[in-house]
Design an enzyme around this catalytic site. Structure first.
Site, PDB file in Angstrom:
ATOM      1  N   ASN A 290      78.860  90.340  19.581  1.00 46.14           N
ATOM      2  CA  ASN A 290      78.063  89.309  20.241  1.00 46.14           C
ATOM      3  C   ASN A 290      78.379  89.275  21.736  1.00 46.14           C
ATOM      4  O   ASN A 290      79.502  88.909  22.132  1.00 46.14           O
ATOM      5  CB  ASN A 290      78.350  87.926  19.645  1.00 46.14           C
ATOM      6  CG  ASN A 290      77.607  86.828  20.389  1.00 46.14           C
ATOM      7  OD1 ASN A 290      76.406  86.659  20.227  1.00 46.14           O
ATOM      8  ND2 ASN A 290      78.305  86.089  21.245  1.00 46.14           N
ATOM      9  N   GLU A 291      77.438  89.695  22.555  1.00 44.46           N
ATOM     10  CA  GLU A 291      77.402  89.525  24.016  1.00 44.46           C
ATOM     11  C   GLU A 291      78.438  90.331  24.794  1.00 44.46           C
ATOM     12  O   GLU A 291      78.550  90.156  26.016  1.00 44.46           O
ATOM     13  CB  GLU A 291      77.488  88.038  24.396  1.00 44.46           C
ATOM     14  CG  GLU A 291      76.318  87.219  23.863  1.00 44.46           C
ATOM     15  CD  GLU A 291      76.231  85.810  24.407  1.00 44.46           C
ATOM     16  OE1 GLU A 291      75.148  85.194  24.287  1.00 44.46           O
ATOM     17  OE2 GLU A 291      77.248  85.321  24.936  1.00 44.46           O
ATOM     18  N   ASN A 292      79.153  91.235  24.153  1.00 46.18           N
ATOM     19  CA  ASN A 292      80.202  91.954  24.883  1.00 46.18           C
ATOM     20  C   ASN A 292      79.662  93.097  25.733  1.00 46.18           C
ATOM     21  O   ASN A 292      80.220  93.400  26.803  1.00 46.18           O
ATOM     22  CB  ASN A 292      81.265  92.469  23.911  1.00 46.18           C
ATOM     23  CG  ASN A 292      82.029  91.332  23.274  1.00 46.18           C
ATOM     24  OD1 ASN A 292      82.007  90.202  23.753  1.00 46.18           O
ATOM     25  ND2 ASN A 292      82.703  91.607  22.169  1.00 46.18           N
TER      26      ASN A 292
END
Length: 816
Positions: free
Chosen positions: A422-424
C-alpha cells in the site's frame, strides 16, 4: 490418524512478579483489561494511560503434561502456533525450542517426549524493532513509529484512524499435533476452468518421520464426485481432478456462489510394523473451493492503461470497500463478527473488499464469509506507507510469511488479486524517500521481484500487482490516474469533493471523506464529556493530521459552519461525508468502462473514532453506509454537474444488472418553494452492464448561479438532484414537516414507524436512531422530500419512542 490437542486452557500471564489468568488466543491488553489492571483504552484518554504495556516484556506459561507428548501411539509430537505476536522465545522445561519474530506466520516445534513448563517470553515490540533498525539502518515512513522494522500489524503502532496499542501475545490458536510415519505439510489446490471443464491440481508436500522414510505413501483427493489417487515420491505428490461442467462461482450480482468440498487424505499403504498392520489414513485436509477464472485486464488503450477485473470472462465494474482490522485487538474478532460486517458490506451493494496492507492476513472465517457472500477479495501483502529494509533478518521473514499465507488463502475462490503493498511505490517516487534513502533498500525488491516470483510459483491462477497505487511500470508516475490503480486524496486533504469530477481514473483503489461516529458511540467512548467538535475526547479520537480542520473546511465549503452547535455540526459532517463519497462514485460509475472500479476508504473502524468509515467502531451505520447502498445499487440515476461553465448537467443512467433497463426519467426544474417550472420525460434504453448518458433539455437547466431553483430526476423509485450553487448560497425555505409515530402491527415496544410528511423542500432528512436508544437502528439514510411527499422510517430497538424524542432525533439542512 493425526491427533490434535488444543492448548487453549491453563495459561498464565506474567510480568514483574505478577501472574494473571490468560486467554489464548488473546493478547496482553485484553488479559490486563479483564483483570482490571488497565482501563479500557477505547474510552476517553485512556489510550495514553496504557502506552506502557507495549514497552514491556511479557511471559505466558502453562504446564505440558507427560502424557501429551510421550511417544506411544504416535512417533512425533509437534507444538504448533498459528500466530505469535511477535518477538518471542519459546522454551519447554528450560530447553529452548525456538525464537520467532513474525506475527503473520505460523511456527512448529518438535516436543516429542518433552514435558514441564511451557514458556513463551515476548520481548517488547519496540525493543525488537530497535534491534533490527540498528542492523539495517534508518528508513523513512509516514508515522513516527518503527513498524517497518518488525513483521507485525503496522496499524497497531497507530494510524490516522487507529490508536497506538502495541500488542503482544498468543493471538491465534495453539495446539499439539501427534502423528506417525508422515503428515501433510501443505496442500495447494490450483483451480482453473477451461472449455467447460474445471481442473483442480492438488500439490501436496509431505514430512516423514525417520521410521516412515520407507513407507509407501499415497495421496487421495475428491471433489464434486471426482476422485484421484497418486503415489508420494519422496516428499511430494500432484493429483489432477477434472470436473466436467462445473457450476461457476460468481461475484455477487453476477450469479451464484457454489462451493465444493475438496478432501485430501494421506494414506500409508503399508510397511507392516506389526502383524495385521494395513492401510492407514495418516492425515487429512479439507477446504471448500469454487470454480471460476479471474484476470485483470491491463491493456493499453486510447485512455491510458486499464485495470479491469474479468471473472469468468465477464468484465466487472468493482464496487469496493477497503477493510482494516475490525478491532485493534484482532483476537477479539469472532467468526460471527466477521460475517456480520461482511454481510453489511454485501447489503450495501459491495462486491469487492480490499484487505489493506497495514493490517493482518485475516482469519479463514473472513474469507469463508466472502466465498459465501460473493465478495471478491483483493489481498494486500502486509507493507504500508513506509520504506522497508530488504536485509536480514527481515528478508527471510518476509519470504516465509508470503509463502505461508499464499498457500493458506489460495483455496478461497473469493480471493481475486494479490497486491504487493500500500502506497510504497508512490512514497518512494513522490514523498522524498528516494533522496533520503541514498541507495538503501526500501522494499522495491519485495514488490517487483520476490513477491511476484512467490505468487507465480505457488498460485499462478491469480493476478498479482506490485502495489496500490501503481501505474504498471516506472514509465508513468505510480499514482497516474490514466494508468492502473489510483489513490484520490487531494480532494479530502486540500480541496472540495467536487474535485472528484475533474478526472476519470482507470481504477480508484482509495478515496474517502471523514465524519464522526454516531452520537451513541461518542457518548459511550467519552463518558461524562460535554460533546463538542473540539472537546478533549473528540480531539483524542481524531487521529488524522489536521483532521478536524479538514472536516470543518469540508463543511464550510457548503454550509455555514456551526460554531457552538455540536448536534448540527455532527449532522453536517455526516452529510458532507455521504455526499462526498457519492459524488465520486456517481461520476466514476458514469464513466464505465474507462473507470472500472471504486474502492471506498473505508468500510469499518477498529475503535470509536472520527474517520472515513461507513460503519463506526461500535458497529453503528453512518449515513455514508446508506448512501453506499444507493450509489452501489445495480441501477443508479445521477445528474452530473456541468463539466465547464456554460455547459448543461448530464443525466447518467447506470445499469450494472444483467437485464436491460428501459427507464422513463421524469425531469423537473423546480423552484425552492416546490413550484414546478418545467417538466419533461426522457426515455433511456440501457443495455446490461452499461451506461447511457442523456443531455438535459436546455429549458430544464437551472441557471448556473441561481439560488432559487434546482433539478430533479426520478425513475423507477430512484432519484437524482442537481443544485447549481452550494447549500449555503441556496434559498432554502425554513423546513416544515409533520411527524407521526406509528406502531406496526405485531411489533414490540421498541419498534415504531416514523412517518414524515413534508410541507416544504426538506433536504437530507436524517433520523439518528441511536438518539432513541443505544441499540436503535433505522434502515433509511439521508432522504430529500419535495413539498407533499412522505417517507416512512422504520425504527427498531428504540427505548424512547415519544413524539418529542423522535422530533429531536430528526435533522435536515436548514437555511444559512
Amino acid at each position: 490418524m493425526k491427533d490434535v490437542i488444543p492448548l487453549t486452557e491453563g495459561w498464565t500471564l506474567h510480568h514483574d512478579g505478577t501472574a494473571l489468568p490468560a486467554q489464548v488466543p488473546g493478547c496482553v491488553h485484553t488479559d490486563l483489561l479483564t483483570a482490571g489492571v488497565i482501563p479500557d483504552p477505547y474510552l476517553g484518554l485512556n489510550e495514553r494511560d496504557v502506552a506502557w504495556v507495549g514497552r514491556r516484556a511479557w511471559t505466558y506459561t502453562r504446564d505440558l503434561a507427560p502424557d501429551h507428548t510421550a511417544p506411544g501411539a504416535h512417533e512425533r509430537t509437534d507444538l504448533v502456533f498459528d500466530g505469535l505476536d511477535t518477538a518471542a522465545v519459546i522454551t519447554l522445561d528450560g530447553r529452548e525450542l525456538g525464537r520467532t519474530r513474525n506475527m503473520h506466520r505460523g511456527h512448529r516445534f518438535d516436543v516429542t517426549g518433552g514435558c514441564g513448563t511451557l514458556r513463551v517470553e515476548f520481548a517488547s515490540a519496540y525493543d525488537e524493532a530497535a534491534a533490527v533498525r540498528a542492523l539495517t539502518g534508518e528508513r523513512p515512513n509516514v508515522y513516527p513509529e518503527p513498524f517497518q522494522y518488525i513483521r507485525k500489524m503496522a496499524c497497531g503502532f497507530g494510524w490516522d484512524w487507529g490508536p497506538t496499542l502495541v500488542t503482544a501475545g498468543i493471538w491465534r490458536p495453539v495446539r499439539l499435533e501427534r502423528w506417525s510415519t508422515a503428515r501433510l505439510v501443505r496442500v495447494r489446490p490450483l483451480v482453473t476452468v477451461a472449455d467447460g471443464v474445471g481442473r483442480v491440481e492438488v500439490h501436496c508436500d509431505v514430512e516423514r518421520t525417520d521410521r516412515g522414510a520407507e513407507h509407501p505413501l499415497e495421496i487421495r483427493a475428491s471433489v464434486n464426485g471426482v476422485q484421484a489417487r497418486g503415489t508420494v515420491e519422496g516428499s511430494r505428490a500432484v493429483l489432477v481432478l477434472d470436473v466436467p461442467d462445473p457450476e461457476l462461482w460468481w461475484p455477487r450480482g453476477y450469479g451464484e456462489q457454489p462451493l465444493h468440498d475438496l478432501e485430501v487424505a494421506l494414506v500409508d499403504r503399508g510397511v507392516a510394523v506389526s502383524p495385521g498392520d494395513g492401510e492407514r489414513v495418516l492425515d487429512s485436509w479439507r477446504r471448500r473451493i469454487g470454480f471460476r477464472t479471474v484476470e485483470v485486464d491491463r491493456s493499453p488503450d486510447a485512455h491510458g492503461t486499464g485495470f479491469t477485473f474479468v471473472v469468468n470472462g465477464v468484465r466487472i465494474f468493482a464496487r469496493g470497500v477497503n477493510w482494516i482490522p475490525d478491532d485493534a485487538f484482532p483476537s477479539r474478532v469472532t467468526p460471527d463478527r466477521y460475517r456480520t460486517r461482511l454481510r453489511q458490506a454485501a447489503e450495501a451493494g459491495v462486491d469487492l473488499v480490499r484487505v489493506w496492507g497495514g493490517g493482518i492476513y485475516e482469519d479463514h472465517a473472513f474469507y469463508d464469509a466472502c466465498d459465501e457472500l460473493g465478495l471478491m477479495v483483493w489481498q494486500d501483502f502486509l507493507f504500508a506507507c513506509a520504506a522497508y529494509p530488504e536485509e536480514q533478518p527481515l528478508r527471510g521473514e518476509v519470504e516465509a510469511e508470503a509463502r505461508d499465507n499464499v498457500v493458506r488463502l489460495m483455496p478461497h475462490p473469493s480471493l481475486v488479486l494479490w497486491n504487493g503493498n500500500n502506497e510504497n511505490l508512490w512514497g518512494f517516487r513522490d514523498w522524498d524517500w528516494e533522496p533520503e534513502l541514498a541507495g538503501d533498500s526500501w522494499g522495491g525488491g519485495y514488490y517487483l521481484d520476490l513477491l511476484p516470483r512467490i505468487v507465480a510459483e505457488l498460485d499462478p491462477t491469480r493476478p498479482y500487482t506490485a502495489g496500490s497505487p501503481w501505474s504498471g511500470s516506472w514509465e508513468h508516475h505510480p499514482n497516474d490516474p490514466a494508468h492502473g490503480t489510483h489513490h484520490s486524496w487531494e480532494a479530502w486533504n486540500r480541496r472540495d469533493h467536487a474535485d472528484y469530477r475533474a478526472s476519470v481514473p482507470r481504477f480508484v483503489a482509495e478515496f474517502g471523506w471523514q465524519a464522526p461516529p454516531a452520537v451513541a458511540t461518542l457518548r459511550r467512548a467519552l463518558p461524562g464529556e460535554r460533546l463538542a467538535a473540539d472537546s478533549p475526547g473528540m480531539l483524542h479520537h481524531q487521529k488524522a493530521e489536521d483532521g478536524n480542520g479538514k472536516l470543518n473546511r469540508g463543511i464550510a465549503r457548503h454550509f455555514a459552519l456551526p460554531e457552538a452547535d455540536f448536534d448540527r455540526w455532527h449532522h453536517l459532517a455526516q452529510v458532507v461525508q455521504a455526499r462526498a463519497v457519492a459524488a465520486g462514485i456517481e461520476h466514476w460509475r458514469a464513466h464505465w468502462p474507462v473507470c472500472a472500479g471504486t474502492v471506498v476508504w473505508q468500510l469499518n473502524d477498529c475503535w470509536p473514532v472520527s474517520s472515513w468509515a461507513a460503519i463506526d467502531g461500535d458497529g453503528r451505520l453512518k449515513p455514508l453506509y446508506h448512501e453506499l447502498r444507493r450509489v452501489y445499487a445495480d441501477r443508479l440515476l445521477t445528474l452530473l454537474p456541468p463539466a465547464e461553465e456554460g455547459a448543461a448537467p448530464a443525466l447518467a443512467v447506470v445499469n450494472q444488472s444483467a437485464e436491460p433497463w428501459h427507464a422513463s426519467v421524469e425531469l423537473r426544474r423546480t423552484a425552492a418553494d416546490g413550484t414546478v417550472l418545467g417538466r419533461a420525460v426522457l426515455d433511456a434504453e440501457v443495455a446490461p452492464r452499461s451506461v447511457a448518458r442523456l443531455a438535459v433539455p436546455g429549458a430544464l437547466v437551472p441557471d448556473a448561479k441561481s439560488a432559487e431553483e434546482f433539478l430533479v430526476a426520478d425513475a423507477d423509485g430512484l432519484r437524482a438532484l442537481h443544485f447549481p450553487v452550494p447549500d449555503k448560497d441556496f434559498s432554502y425555505p425554513v423546513p416544515r414537516y409533520d411527524v407521526t409515530v406509528e406502531s406496526p402491527a405485531g411489533a414490540d415496544g421498541g419498534s415504531v414507524d416514523v412517518v414524515v410528511t413534508a410541507h416544504t423542500l426538506v433536504r437530507d432528512l436524517l433520523l439518528q436512531a441511536d438518539r432513541l436508544g443505544p441499540h436503535a437502528i433505522c434502515g433509511t439514510g439521508l432522504t430529500t422530500l419535495l413539498p407533499g411527499e412522505r417517507v416512512r422510517l422504520a425504527v427498531r430497538g428504540a427505548t424512547d419512542t415519544g413524539a418529542d424524542a423522535v422530533r429531536a432525533a430528526l435533522f435536515c439542512v436548514e437555511p444559512a
